[in-house]
Design a protein around this motif. Sequence first.
Motif, PDB file in Angstrom:
ATOM      1  N   ILE A   1      19.255  46.322  36.561  1.00 12.95           N
ATOM      2  CA  ILE A   1      19.246  47.250  37.695  1.00 12.95           C
ATOM      3  C   ILE A   1      17.814  47.571  38.114  1.00 12.95           C
ATOM      4  CG2 ILE A   1      19.301  49.431  36.384  1.00 12.95           C
ATOM      5  CD1 ILE A   1      21.335  50.434  38.452  1.00 12.95           C
ATOM      6  N   VAL A   2      16.897  47.659  37.158  1.00 12.86           N
ATOM      7  CA  VAL A   2      15.486  47.880  37.496  1.00 12.86           C
ATOM      8  C   VAL A   2      14.891  46.628  38.126  1.00 12.86           C
ATOM      9  CG1 VAL A   2      13.198  48.403  36.584  1.00 12.86           C
ATOM     10  CG2 VAL A   2      15.192  49.602  35.691  1.00 12.86           C
ATOM     11  N   PHE A   3      15.162  45.479  37.511  1.00 13.68           N
ATOM     12  CA  PHE A   3      14.614  44.225  38.046  1.00 13.68           C
ATOM     13  C   PHE A   3      15.139  43.968  39.455  1.00 13.68           C
ATOM     14  CE2 PHE A   3      14.592  39.677  38.788  1.00 13.68           C
ATOM     15  CZ  PHE A   3      13.317  39.313  38.386  1.00 13.68           C
ATOM     16  N   ARG A   4      16.417  44.205  39.661  1.00 11.03           N
ATOM     17  CA  ARG A   4      17.012  43.962  40.987  1.00 11.03           C
ATOM     18  C   ARG A   4      16.386  44.888  42.032  1.00 11.03           C
ATOM     19  NH1 ARG A   4      21.038  40.214  43.030  1.00 11.03           N
ATOM     20  NH2 ARG A   4      21.896  41.145  44.913  1.00 11.03           N
ATOM     21  N   THR A   5      16.153  46.139  41.662  1.00  7.40           N
ATOM     22  CA  THR A   5      15.517  47.077  42.593  1.00  7.40           C
ATOM     23  C   THR A   5      14.150  46.562  43.024  1.00  7.40           C
ATOM     24  OG1 THR A   5      16.634  48.946  41.539  1.00  7.40           O
ATOM     25  CG2 THR A   5      14.719  49.451  42.893  1.00  7.40           C
ATOM     26  N   LEU A   6      13.340  46.181  42.049  1.00  8.87           N
ATOM     27  CA  LEU A   6      11.983  45.737  42.345  1.00  8.87           C
ATOM     28  C   LEU A   6      11.975  44.418  43.102  1.00  8.87           C
ATOM     29  CD1 LEU A   6      10.503  46.580  38.845  1.00  8.87           C
ATOM     30  CD2 LEU A   6       9.933  47.760  40.964  1.00  8.87           C
ATOM     31  N   MET A   7      12.740  43.441  42.652  1.00  4.52           N
ATOM     32  CA  MET A   7      12.685  42.121  43.272  1.00  4.52           C
ATOM     33  C   MET A   7      13.304  42.130  44.668  1.00  4.52           C
ATOM     34  SD  MET A   7      11.479  39.185  43.103  1.00  4.52           S
ATOM     35  CE  MET A   7      10.836  39.250  41.426  1.00  4.52           C
ATOM     36  N   SER A   8      14.367  42.875  44.877  1.00  5.66           N
ATOM     37  CA  SER A   8      14.955  42.959  46.218  1.00  5.66           C
ATOM     38  C   SER A   8      13.974  43.571  47.199  1.00  5.66           C
ATOM     39  CB  SER A   8      16.247  43.787  46.187  1.00  5.66           C
ATOM     40  OG  SER A   8      17.229  43.173  45.401  1.00  5.66           O
ATOM     41  N   ALA A   9      13.260  44.605  46.752  1.00  9.30           N
ATOM     42  CA  ALA A   9      12.269  45.240  47.622  1.00  9.30           C
ATOM     43  C   ALA A   9      11.102  44.301  47.908  1.00  9.30           C
ATOM     44  CB  ALA A   9      11.766  46.528  46.986  1.00  9.30           C
ATOM     45  N   VAL A  10      10.659  43.567  46.890  1.00  6.20           N
ATOM     46  CA  VAL A  10       9.530  42.648  47.062  1.00  6.20           C
ATOM     47  C   VAL A  10       9.880  41.537  48.046  1.00  6.20           C
ATOM     48  CG1 VAL A  10       8.218  40.844  45.884  1.00  6.20           C
ATOM     49  CG2 VAL A  10       8.417  43.103  44.856  1.00  6.20           C
ATOM     50  N   ILE A  11      11.025  40.885  47.844  1.00 10.09           N
ATOM     51  CA  ILE A  11      11.414  39.770  48.712  1.00 10.09           C
ATOM     52  C   ILE A  11      11.711  40.262  50.119  1.00 10.09           C
ATOM     53  CG2 ILE A  11      13.174  38.012  49.094  1.00 10.09           C
ATOM     54  CD1 ILE A  11      13.434  37.727  46.081  1.00 10.09           C
ATOM     55  N   GLY A  12      12.413  41.389  50.230  1.00 12.80           N
ATOM     56  CA  GLY A  12      12.757  41.905  51.557  1.00 12.80           C
ATOM     57  C   GLY A  12      11.547  42.347  52.351  1.00 12.80           C
ATOM     58  N   SER A  13      10.616  43.039  51.710  1.00 13.74           N
ATOM     59  CA  SER A  13       9.439  43.536  52.430  1.00 13.74           C
ATOM     60  C   SER A  13       8.515  42.408  52.849  1.00 13.74           C
ATOM     61  CB  SER A  13       8.683  44.551  51.576  1.00 13.74           C
ATOM     62  OG  SER A  13       8.234  43.959  50.365  1.00 13.74           O
ATOM     63  N   ALA A  14       8.482  41.313  52.093  1.00 13.40           N
ATOM     64  CA  ALA A  14       7.577  40.208  52.410  1.00 13.40           C
ATOM     65  C   ALA A  14       7.913  39.551  53.743  1.00 13.40           C
ATOM     66  CB  ALA A  14       7.599  39.168  51.294  1.00 13.40           C
ATOM     67  N   SER A  15       9.147  39.691  54.211  1.00 10.40           N
ATOM     68  CA  SER A  15       9.553  39.050  55.465  1.00 10.40           C
ATOM     69  C   SER A  15       9.993  40.047  56.529  1.00 10.40           C
ATOM     70  CB  SER A  15      10.693  38.060  55.200  1.00 10.40           C
ATOM     71  OG  SER A  15      11.825  38.726  54.649  1.00 10.40           O
ATOM     72  N   VAL A  16       9.857  41.338  56.266  1.00  5.91           N
ATOM     73  CA  VAL A  16      10.470  42.317  57.159  1.00  5.91           C
ATOM     74  C   VAL A  16       9.811  42.348  58.530  1.00  5.91           C
ATOM     75  CG1 VAL A  16       9.014  44.200  56.267  1.00  5.91           C
ATOM     76  CG2 VAL A  16      11.207  44.720  57.363  1.00  5.91           C
ATOM     77  N   PHE A  17       8.501  42.237  58.622  1.00  7.08           N
ATOM     78  CA  PHE A  17       7.841  42.315  59.916  1.00  7.08           C
ATOM     79  C   PHE A  17       8.120  41.075  60.761  1.00  7.08           C
ATOM     80  CE2 PHE A  17       4.464  45.332  58.012  1.00  7.08           C
ATOM     81  CZ  PHE A  17       5.305  46.411  58.240  1.00  7.08           C
ATOM     82  N   ASN A  18       8.152  39.910  60.134  1.00  8.58           N
ATOM     83  CA  ASN A  18       8.491  38.700  60.874  1.00  8.58           C
ATOM     84  C   ASN A  18       9.941  38.730  61.346  1.00  8.58           C
ATOM     85  OD1 ASN A  18       6.081  36.804  60.769  1.00  8.58           O
ATOM     86  ND2 ASN A  18       6.273  37.319  58.611  1.00  8.58           N
ATOM     87  N   ALA A  19      10.829  39.278  60.524  1.00  8.90           N
ATOM     88  CA  ALA A  19      12.234  39.368  60.911  1.00  8.90           C
ATOM     89  C   ALA A  19      12.456  40.369  62.035  1.00  8.90           C
ATOM     90  CB  ALA A  19      13.084  39.747  59.697  1.00  8.90           C
ATOM     91  N   SER A  20      11.561  41.340  62.166  1.00  7.86           N
ATOM     92  CA  SER A  20      11.699  42.384  63.201  1.00  7.86           C
ATOM     93  C   SER A  20      10.723  42.157  64.348  1.00  7.86           C
ATOM     94  CB  SER A  20      11.459  43.761  62.573  1.00  7.86           C
ATOM     95  OG  SER A  20      12.285  43.974  61.461  1.00  7.86           O
ATOM     96  N   ARG A  21      10.316  40.922  64.548  1.00  9.19           N
ATOM     97  CA  ARG A  21       9.273  40.605  65.520  1.00  9.19           C
ATOM     98  C   ARG A  21       9.593  41.131  66.921  1.00  9.19           C
ATOM     99  NH1 ARG A  21       8.163  36.738  69.324  1.00  9.19           N
ATOM    100  NH2 ARG A  21       5.953  36.189  69.555  1.00  9.19           N
ATOM    101  N   ALA A  22      10.820  40.923  67.387  1.00 11.49           N
ATOM    102  CA  ALA A  22      11.169  41.317  68.755  1.00 11.49           C
ATOM    103  C   ALA A  22      11.016  42.818  68.960  1.00 11.49           C
ATOM    104  CB  ALA A  22      12.592  40.879  69.070  1.00 11.49           C
ATOM    105  N   PHE A  23      11.425  43.604  67.963  1.00 13.19           N
ATOM    106  CA  PHE A  23      11.323  45.056  68.083  1.00 13.19           C
ATOM    107  C   PHE A  23       9.881  45.530  67.978  1.00 13.19           C
ATOM    108  CE2 PHE A  23      15.590  44.241  66.387  1.00 13.19           C
ATOM    109  CZ  PHE A  23      16.365  44.911  67.328  1.00 13.19           C
ATOM    110  N   ILE A  24       9.124  44.914  67.086  1.00  9.57           N
ATOM    111  CA  ILE A  24       7.732  45.321  66.914  1.00  9.57           C
ATOM    112  C   ILE A  24       6.921  45.011  68.166  1.00  9.57           C
ATOM    113  CG2 ILE A  24       5.612  44.853  65.600  1.00  9.57           C
ATOM    114  CD1 ILE A  24       7.356  44.421  63.147  1.00  9.57           C
ATOM    115  N   MET A  25       7.166  43.858  68.778  1.00  9.68           N
ATOM    116  CA  MET A  25       6.436  43.498  69.983  1.00  9.68           C
ATOM    117  C   MET A  25       6.762  44.425  71.148  1.00  9.68           C
ATOM    118  SD  MET A  25       4.546  41.148  68.908  1.00  9.68           S
ATOM    119  CE  MET A  25       3.810  40.583  70.443  1.00  9.68           C
ATOM    120  N   ASP A  26       7.906  45.089  71.095  1.00  2.55           N
ATOM    121  CA  ASP A  26       8.247  46.079  72.117  1.00  2.55           C
ATOM    122  C   ASP A  26       7.299  47.265  72.046  1.00  2.55           C
ATOM    123  OD1 ASP A  26      10.070  47.128  74.198  1.00  2.55           O
ATOM    124  OD2 ASP A  26      10.544  48.619  72.666  1.00  2.55           O
ATOM    125  N   GLY A  27       6.815  47.569  70.829  1.00  2.00           N
ATOM    126  CA  GLY A  27       5.725  48.526  70.670  1.00  2.00           C
ATOM    127  C   GLY A  27       6.110  49.984  70.639  1.00  2.00           C
TER     128      GLY A  27
END
Length: 277
Positions: free
Chosen positions: A90-116
Amino acid sequence: MQVQADAPGHIAPPAPGRLWRELAASLRNPEFWLLTSWLDILVRARRSYLGPVWLLMPSLVYVFGLGSFFASLHGRTMVEFAAYVALGAIVFRTLMSAVIGSASVFNASRAFIMDGHMRLTDYLLESLAKALFDVLMFVPVTVVALVIHPGIEVPGLLLAVPTTLLILVNVLWVGVVFSLVGARFPDFAQLISNVSVFIFLLTPIIWYPEMAPPESLRGQFMRLNPFYHLVALFRSPILGTEVEAMSYWYVGVMTVVGLVVATVLYRRYARFVPLWI
């Protein structure tokens, strides 16, 4: 703080850079990131017959699948080993899910971020909320494992509350740093995803730390692994085993340094995220 008029009757937000001010604003307005993360989880399970029940499968596989197999290899009973695996997973899953998800979050939200017109911390919290929702699916199986375990320490369960908060603080600063790195280097998320299997095997979740003594090479590698120390701080008091003094120092220094690094990097580089993505 200066703001610029984007259009008549509309005020554009200032350029990002003040991490804690923007986080506070995002936490005061959770409608976007909290609802979006929950809807994303529901959509993923919408077309399956069992729906969100599938989210319980990873925890069952970890605890009672891998656990039952490796328990016999260690000469332990499933009743004893299930809680050990569940608390570590449960600790490992918390950390690894956050690490993998955050590493791609800005690229995945590109359209919204570019809206500004949204804070970057909204997308970061969305990523972390998805990770925490997934981890919550580990809780029922972990509770079952703790109930059937013969030697749970009640003081250790109470100590798990502040330890969980400490883990979440580390999840936050790691998410900030990795989201910025992932925005600058798009392949970073794939690298982290591939390395995650090695990190899992390097962390004593389905094996015991005693198998890697400090004087051995693998023991030194294990003790350089931050996942090991966070898992040990959470799991050991509950199971009544001793925590190495090194783990307290390691996590304490890592938390302080990590928060400082996240603050500095966000202030310096957050403004470049729209250009990078």
